[in-house]
Design a protein around this motif. Structure first.
Motif, PDB file in Angstrom:
ATOM      1  N   VAL A  95     -12.584  14.059  35.180  1.00 24.96           N
ATOM      2  CA  VAL A  95     -13.544  13.900  34.091  1.00 24.96           C
ATOM      3  C   VAL A  95     -13.399  15.046  33.100  1.00 24.96           C
ATOM      4  O   VAL A  95     -12.750  16.052  33.374  1.00 24.96           O
ATOM      5  CB  VAL A  95     -15.001  13.841  34.606  1.00 24.96           C
ATOM      6  N   CYS A  96     -14.028  14.850  31.957  1.00 27.37           N
ATOM      7  CA  CYS A  96     -14.054  15.882  30.920  1.00 27.37           C
ATOM      8  C   CYS A  96     -15.489  16.369  30.796  1.00 27.37           C
ATOM      9  O   CYS A  96     -16.408  15.566  30.658  1.00 27.37           O
ATOM     10  CB  CYS A  96     -13.581  15.275  29.613  1.00 27.37           C
ATOM     11  N   ARG A  97     -15.690  17.667  30.859  1.00 30.37           N
ATOM     12  CA  ARG A  97     -17.035  18.226  30.711  1.00 30.37           C
ATOM     13  C   ARG A  97     -17.337  18.377  29.226  1.00 30.37           C
ATOM     14  O   ARG A  97     -16.715  19.191  28.544  1.00 30.37           O
ATOM     15  CB  ARG A  97     -17.122  19.574  31.410  1.00 30.37           C
ATOM     16  N   ILE A  98     -18.268  17.599  28.730  1.00 29.44           N
ATOM     17  CA  ILE A  98     -18.666  17.645  27.323  1.00 29.44           C
ATOM     18  C   ILE A  98     -19.978  18.403  27.234  1.00 29.44           C
ATOM     19  O   ILE A  98     -20.948  18.031  27.882  1.00 29.44           O
ATOM     20  CB  ILE A  98     -18.862  16.223  26.757  1.00 29.44           C
ATOM     21  N   LYS A  99     -19.993  19.451  26.439  1.00 28.19           N
ATOM     22  CA  LYS A  99     -21.230  20.184  26.216  1.00 28.19           C
ATOM     23  C   LYS A  99     -21.820  19.788  24.870  1.00 28.19           C
ATOM     24  O   LYS A  99     -21.124  19.265  24.006  1.00 28.19           O
ATOM     25  CB  LYS A  99     -20.964  21.688  26.265  1.00 28.19           C
ATOM     26  N   LYS A 100     -23.099  20.049  24.722  1.00 30.23           N
ATOM     27  CA  LYS A 100     -23.791  19.706  23.488  1.00 30.23           C
ATOM     28  C   LYS A 100     -23.155  20.441  22.311  1.00 30.23           C
ATOM     29  O   LYS A 100     -22.918  21.648  22.380  1.00 30.23           O
ATOM     30  CB  LYS A 100     -25.262  20.087  23.610  1.00 30.23           C
ATOM     31  N   GLY A 101     -22.838  19.722  21.251  1.00 27.15           N
ATOM     32  CA  GLY A 101     -22.236  20.325  20.067  1.00 27.15           C
ATOM     33  C   GLY A 101     -20.721  20.262  20.045  1.00 27.15           C
ATOM     34  O   GLY A 101     -20.089  20.809  19.150  1.00 27.15           O
ATOM     35  N   CYS A 102     -20.106  19.575  20.996  1.00 25.53           N
ATOM     36  CA  CYS A 102     -18.649  19.481  21.077  1.00 25.53           C
ATOM     37  C   CYS A 102     -18.142  18.348  20.188  1.00 25.53           C
ATOM     38  O   CYS A 102     -18.702  17.261  20.176  1.00 25.53           O
ATOM     39  CB  CYS A 102     -18.243  19.237  22.524  1.00 25.53           C
ATOM     40  N   VAL A 103     -17.067  18.588  19.442  1.00 24.86           N
ATOM     41  CA  VAL A 103     -16.435  17.559  18.620  1.00 24.86           C
ATOM     42  C   VAL A 103     -15.521  16.739  19.521  1.00 24.86           C
ATOM     43  O   VAL A 103     -14.597  17.274  20.133  1.00 24.86           O
ATOM     44  CB  VAL A 103     -15.635  18.179  17.461  1.00 24.86           C
ATOM     45  N   ILE A 104     -15.755  15.435  19.603  1.00 26.96           N
ATOM     46  CA  ILE A 104     -14.994  14.577  20.512  1.00 26.96           C
ATOM     47  C   ILE A 104     -13.821  13.918  19.796  1.00 26.96           C
ATOM     48  O   ILE A 104     -12.684  14.008  20.242  1.00 26.96           O
ATOM     49  CB  ILE A 104     -15.916  13.513  21.137  1.00 26.96           C
ATOM     50  N   PHE A 105     -14.088  13.221  18.688  1.00 31.98           N
ATOM     51  CA  PHE A 105     -13.045  12.555  17.913  1.00 31.98           C
ATOM     52  C   PHE A 105     -13.093  13.044  16.477  1.00 31.98           C
ATOM     53  O   PHE A 105     -14.158  13.361  15.952  1.00 31.98           O
ATOM     54  CB  PHE A 105     -13.249  11.032  17.899  1.00 31.98           C
ATOM     55  N   GLU A 106     -11.934  13.071  15.822  1.00 28.79           N
ATOM     56  CA  GLU A 106     -11.831  13.360  14.396  1.00 28.79           C
ATOM     57  C   GLU A 106     -10.876  12.361  13.776  1.00 28.79           C
ATOM     58  O   GLU A 106      -9.965  11.881  14.441  1.00 28.79           O
ATOM     59  CB  GLU A 106     -11.285  14.768  14.150  1.00 28.79           C
ATOM     60  N   ALA A 107     -11.067  12.053  12.479  1.00 26.15           N
ATOM     61  CA  ALA A 107     -10.172  11.123  11.787  1.00 26.15           C
ATOM     62  C   ALA A 107     -10.019  11.546  10.343  1.00 26.15           C
ATOM     63  O   ALA A 107     -10.915  12.149   9.743  1.00 26.15           O
ATOM     64  CB  ALA A 107     -10.705   9.709  11.868  1.00 26.15           C
ATOM     65  N   ILE A 108      -8.860  11.215   9.785  1.00 28.81           N
ATOM     66  CA  ILE A 108      -8.553  11.513   8.392  1.00 28.81           C
ATOM     67  C   ILE A 108      -7.529  10.491   7.907  1.00 28.81           C
ATOM     68  O   ILE A 108      -6.735   9.992   8.695  1.00 28.81           O
ATOM     69  CB  ILE A 108      -8.014  12.958   8.238  1.00 28.81           C
ATOM     70  N   GLY A 109      -7.579  10.174   6.623  1.00 31.80           N
ATOM     71  CA  GLY A 109      -6.494   9.392   6.055  1.00 31.80           C
ATOM     72  C   GLY A 109      -6.828   8.050   5.453  1.00 31.80           C
ATOM     73  O   GLY A 109      -5.992   7.469   4.787  1.00 31.80           O
ATOM     74  N   VAL A 110      -8.014   7.483   5.660  1.00 28.86           N
ATOM     75  CA  VAL A 110      -8.378   6.210   5.029  1.00 28.86           C
ATOM     76  C   VAL A 110      -9.717   6.355   4.334  1.00 28.86           C
ATOM     77  O   VAL A 110     -10.287   7.444   4.274  1.00 28.86           O
ATOM     78  CB  VAL A 110      -8.449   5.049   6.049  1.00 28.86           C
TER      79      VAL A 110
END
Length: 140
Positions: A95-110
């Motif tokens: 599993v991945c430990r996600i803490k509050k305030g973590c950026v999960i996905f980002e996108a650019i280009g459209v």
């Protein structure tokens, strides 16, 4: 294909705490839009992959999508009706430990509208409260 580490230094890891906040605010590293978590949680590779599929289906591979999380934490489980002691259990999943305030996905280009719609659909696949953040800084 599901995410999991190829090689680790130690097979099993102590549990630790999840409740601490990463930061009050995180900047986006490579994208103009990002999904940011509002809760601390364990995220499975199945959940990451389903959200990634939804994003790629909406954006039709015309944009660049960054996945900033990776399941590198082993969850161990002991068999049912086992007595106490005799060491730690076997690895059940990664599993991945996600803490509050973590950026999960980002996108650019459209277009902004397309990315926003894709992230709205991806948020429904994630088991936590998130918000979509638009970066106001222009990249050179």
């Amino acid at each position: 294909m599901l995410l999991r580490p190829k090689k680790t230094k130690y097979v099993k890891v102590q549990k630790g705490r999840l409740s601490r906040v990463v930061s009050s605010f995180r900047y986006l590293k490579g994208g103009s839009f990002g999904i940011i978590s509002q809760e601390s949680i364990y995220l499975t590779p199945y959940q990451i992959e389903s959200a990634r599929k939804v994003i790629s289906r909406y954006l039709k591979r015309k944009s660049r999508v960054f996945i900033n999380v990776f399941p590198d934490f082993p969850l161990t489980v002991k068999p049912a009706e086992m007595r106490m002691g005799k060491g730690k259990g076997n690895i059940k999943s990664w599993v991945c430990r996600i803490k509050k305030g973590c950026v999960i996905f980002e996108a650019i280009g459209v277009k902004t509208k397309q990315i926003y719609q894709a992230f709205q659909a991806a948020r429904k696949k994630l088991p936590m409260r998130t918000f979509i953040f638009k970066s106001c800084y222009k990249k050179n």
